[in-house]
Scaffold this motif. Sequence first.
Motif, PDB file in Angstrom:
ATOM      1  N   PHE A  59       0.817  -1.213   0.000  1.00  7.72           N
ATOM      2  CA  PHE A  59       0.000   0.000   0.000  1.00  7.72           C
ATOM      3  C   PHE A  59       0.851   1.263   0.000  1.00  7.72           C
ATOM      4  O   PHE A  59       0.467   2.274  -0.590  1.00  7.72           O
ATOM      5  CB  PHE A  59      -0.980  -0.006   1.171  1.00  7.72           C
ATOM      6  CG  PHE A  59      -2.098  -0.982   0.977  1.00  7.72           C
ATOM      7  CD1 PHE A  59      -2.963  -0.864  -0.100  1.00  7.72           C
ATOM      8  CD2 PHE A  59      -2.265  -2.041   1.848  1.00  7.72           C
ATOM      9  CE1 PHE A  59      -3.980  -1.782  -0.311  1.00  7.72           C
ATOM     10  CE2 PHE A  59      -3.281  -2.963   1.652  1.00  7.72           C
ATOM     11  CZ  PHE A  59      -4.140  -2.828   0.578  1.00  7.72           C
ATOM     12  N   LEU A  60       2.017   1.212   0.623  1.00  4.05           N
ATOM     13  CA  LEU A  60       2.940   2.338   0.580  1.00  4.05           C
ATOM     14  C   LEU A  60       3.422   2.583  -0.851  1.00  4.05           C
ATOM     15  O   LEU A  60       3.359   3.706  -1.363  1.00  4.05           O
ATOM     16  CB  LEU A  60       4.132   2.084   1.504  1.00  4.05           C
ATOM     17  CG  LEU A  60       5.229   3.138   1.530  1.00  4.05           C
ATOM     18  CD1 LEU A  60       4.711   4.442   2.091  1.00  4.05           C
ATOM     19  CD2 LEU A  60       6.412   2.639   2.338  1.00  4.05           C
ATOM     20  N   GLY A  61       3.881   1.537  -1.506  1.00  3.40           N
ATOM     21  CA  GLY A  61       4.331   1.663  -2.885  1.00  3.40           C
ATOM     22  C   GLY A  61       3.211   2.034  -3.831  1.00  3.40           C
ATOM     23  O   GLY A  61       3.390   2.838  -4.747  1.00  3.40           O
ATOM     24  N   LEU A  62       2.026   1.480  -3.598  1.00  2.00           N
ATOM     25  CA  LEU A  62       0.871   1.803  -4.429  1.00  2.00           C
ATOM     26  C   LEU A  62       0.468   3.267  -4.277  1.00  2.00           C
ATOM     27  O   LEU A  62       0.101   3.914  -5.263  1.00  2.00           O
ATOM     28  CB  LEU A  62      -0.302   0.892  -4.079  1.00  2.00           C
ATOM     29  CG  LEU A  62      -1.514   0.961  -4.986  1.00  2.00           C
ATOM     30  CD1 LEU A  62      -1.149   0.502  -6.393  1.00  2.00           C
ATOM     31  CD2 LEU A  62      -2.641   0.112  -4.428  1.00  2.00           C
ATOM     32  N   SER A  63       0.585   3.800  -3.066  1.00  3.52           N
ATOM     33  CA  SER A  63       0.280   5.221  -2.848  1.00  3.52           C
ATOM     34  C   SER A  63       1.234   6.103  -3.645  1.00  3.52           C
ATOM     35  O   SER A  63       0.810   7.075  -4.275  1.00  3.52           O
ATOM     36  CB  SER A  63       0.392   5.567  -1.365  1.00  3.52           C
ATOM     37  OG  SER A  63      -0.496   4.815  -0.603  1.00  3.52           O
ATOM     38  N   ILE A  64       2.500   5.766  -3.609  1.00  4.57           N
ATOM     39  CA  ILE A  64       3.481   6.533  -4.384  1.00  4.57           C
ATOM     40  C   ILE A  64       3.202   6.368  -5.876  1.00  4.57           C
ATOM     41  O   ILE A  64       3.257   7.339  -6.649  1.00  4.57           O
ATOM     42  CB  ILE A  64       4.923   6.082  -4.040  1.00  4.57           C
ATOM     43  CG1 ILE A  64       5.219   6.284  -2.558  1.00  4.57           C
ATOM     44  CG2 ILE A  64       5.939   6.807  -4.897  1.00  4.57           C
ATOM     45  CD1 ILE A  64       5.206   7.709  -2.085  1.00  4.57           C
ATOM     46  N   ASP A  65       2.865   5.162  -6.304  1.00  2.89           N
ATOM     47  CA  ASP A  65       2.549   4.916  -7.721  1.00  2.89           C
ATOM     48  C   ASP A  65       1.330   5.712  -8.176  1.00  2.89           C
ATOM     49  O   ASP A  65       1.302   6.190  -9.312  1.00  2.89           O
ATOM     50  CB  ASP A  65       2.303   3.433  -7.964  1.00  2.89           C
ATOM     51  CG  ASP A  65       3.577   2.625  -7.981  1.00  2.89           C
ATOM     52  OD1 ASP A  65       4.607   3.159  -8.431  1.00  2.89           O
ATOM     53  OD2 ASP A  65       3.543   1.461  -7.552  1.00  2.89           O
ATOM     54  N   LEU A  66       0.352   5.841  -7.342  1.00  2.00           N
ATOM     55  CA  LEU A  66      -0.845   6.604  -7.715  1.00  2.00           C
ATOM     56  C   LEU A  66      -0.519   8.077  -7.931  1.00  2.00           C
ATOM     57  O   LEU A  66      -1.040   8.702  -8.852  1.00  2.00           O
ATOM     58  CB  LEU A  66      -1.939   6.458  -6.644  1.00  2.00           C
ATOM     59  CG  LEU A  66      -2.608   5.093  -6.585  1.00  2.00           C
ATOM     60  CD1 LEU A  66      -3.560   5.028  -5.403  1.00  2.00           C
ATOM     61  CD2 LEU A  66      -3.336   4.791  -7.880  1.00  2.00           C
ATOM     62  N   PHE A  67       0.334   8.626  -7.099  1.00  2.00           N
ATOM     63  CA  PHE A  67       0.704  10.031  -7.254  1.00  2.00           C
ATOM     64  C   PHE A  67       1.628  10.254  -8.438  1.00  2.00           C
ATOM     65  O   PHE A  67       1.579  11.291  -9.091  1.00  2.00           O
ATOM     66  CB  PHE A  67       1.370  10.562  -5.978  1.00  2.00           C
ATOM     67  CG  PHE A  67       0.404  10.859  -4.888  1.00  2.00           C
ATOM     68  CD1 PHE A  67      -0.443  11.959  -4.968  1.00  2.00           C
ATOM     69  CD2 PHE A  67       0.330  10.055  -3.772  1.00  2.00           C
ATOM     70  CE1 PHE A  67      -1.341  12.243  -3.953  1.00  2.00           C
ATOM     71  CE2 PHE A  67      -0.561  10.333  -2.747  1.00  2.00           C
ATOM     72  CZ  PHE A  67      -1.405  11.425  -2.846  1.00  2.00           C
ATOM     73  N   LEU A  68       2.498   9.286  -8.716  1.00  4.17           N
ATOM     74  CA  LEU A  68       3.490   9.460  -9.779  1.00  4.17           C
ATOM     75  C   LEU A  68       3.067   8.857 -11.108  1.00  4.17           C
ATOM     76  O   LEU A  68       3.762   9.040 -12.103  1.00  4.17           O
ATOM     77  CB  LEU A  68       4.828   8.841  -9.358  1.00  4.17           C
ATOM     78  CG  LEU A  68       5.517   9.459  -8.174  1.00  4.17           C
ATOM     79  CD1 LEU A  68       6.814   8.736  -7.892  1.00  4.17           C
ATOM     80  CD2 LEU A  68       5.771  10.929  -8.414  1.00  4.17           C
ATOM     81  N   ASP A  69       1.982   8.085 -11.103  1.00  7.88           N
ATOM     82  CA  ASP A  69       1.506   7.413 -12.306  1.00  7.88           C
ATOM     83  C   ASP A  69       2.603   6.528 -12.898  1.00  7.88           C
ATOM     84  O   ASP A  69       2.941   6.609 -14.072  1.00  7.88           O
ATOM     85  CB  ASP A  69       1.000   8.438 -13.328  1.00  7.88           C
ATOM     86  CG  ASP A  69       0.199   7.792 -14.445  1.00  7.88           C
ATOM     87  OD1 ASP A  69      -0.402   6.730 -14.190  1.00  7.88           O
ATOM     88  OD2 ASP A  69       0.185   8.341 -15.562  1.00  7.88           O
ATOM     89  N   THR A  70       3.162   5.671 -12.056  1.00 11.04           N
ATOM     90  CA  THR A  70       4.276   4.829 -12.478  1.00 11.04           C
ATOM     91  C   THR A  70       3.903   3.366 -12.674  1.00 11.04           C
ATOM     92  O   THR A  70       4.785   2.540 -12.894  1.00 11.04           O
ATOM     93  CB  THR A  70       5.441   4.933 -11.474  1.00 11.04           C
ATOM     94  OG1 THR A  70       4.940   4.729 -10.153  1.00 11.04           O
ATOM     95  CG2 THR A  70       6.129   6.272 -11.574  1.00 11.04           C
ATOM     96  N   GLY A  71       2.655   3.018 -12.564  1.00 11.80           N
ATOM     97  CA  GLY A  71       2.207   1.691 -12.950  1.00 11.80           C
ATOM     98  C   GLY A  71       2.599   0.542 -12.051  1.00 11.80           C
ATOM     99  O   GLY A  71       2.640  -0.596 -12.502  1.00 11.80           O
TER     100      GLY A  71
END
Length: 168
Positions: A59-71
């Motif tokens: 969930f930590l990585g997914l949160s960062i992915d959502l903000f950065l749009d990194t898939g």
Amino acid sequence: MNSLFFAQASRFIILVLFQVLIFNHINFLGYINPYIYILLIAFFPVRNNRIVIILLSFFLGLSIDLFLDTGGIHAAACVFIAYIRPILLKSSFGMIYEHQTIRFNAVDFGAKLTYIALLTIVHHLVLFSLEIFNFSKIILILQKALFSSIFSIILIILITIIFSRKTK
């Protein structure tokens, strides 16, 4: 239990916000991108269930992915370091980890630096390998991982020194 949950939840929110609002805007020479959000994974209590740290890392990585749009590359890198965290803890702290008595504020600085460096380097290698995803650009992957790891390790050590509680 509730105080531990709220402490971890507040660290989660603070680290995600700092990463997204401040540290993601640092891109020096195209190689240096600090990722300090892995502090949550690094200093998560050792005695907790392994599934909890893996889910929290996702969930930590997914949160960062959502903000950065990194898939999902941050989620994958976070889950990987959460999965191999026991191996890194054992190689860095030895018998202290075996007896489940690690207190990160009271351990030797060299062991803590080794642990943070190993965790950061592995995270960055996985992250940049997934980001570039081209074996012919292995030198670029290694350069980005090395330079970003050095800068991230310095920042993480400074943050832990500034915000550590003194134990007597």
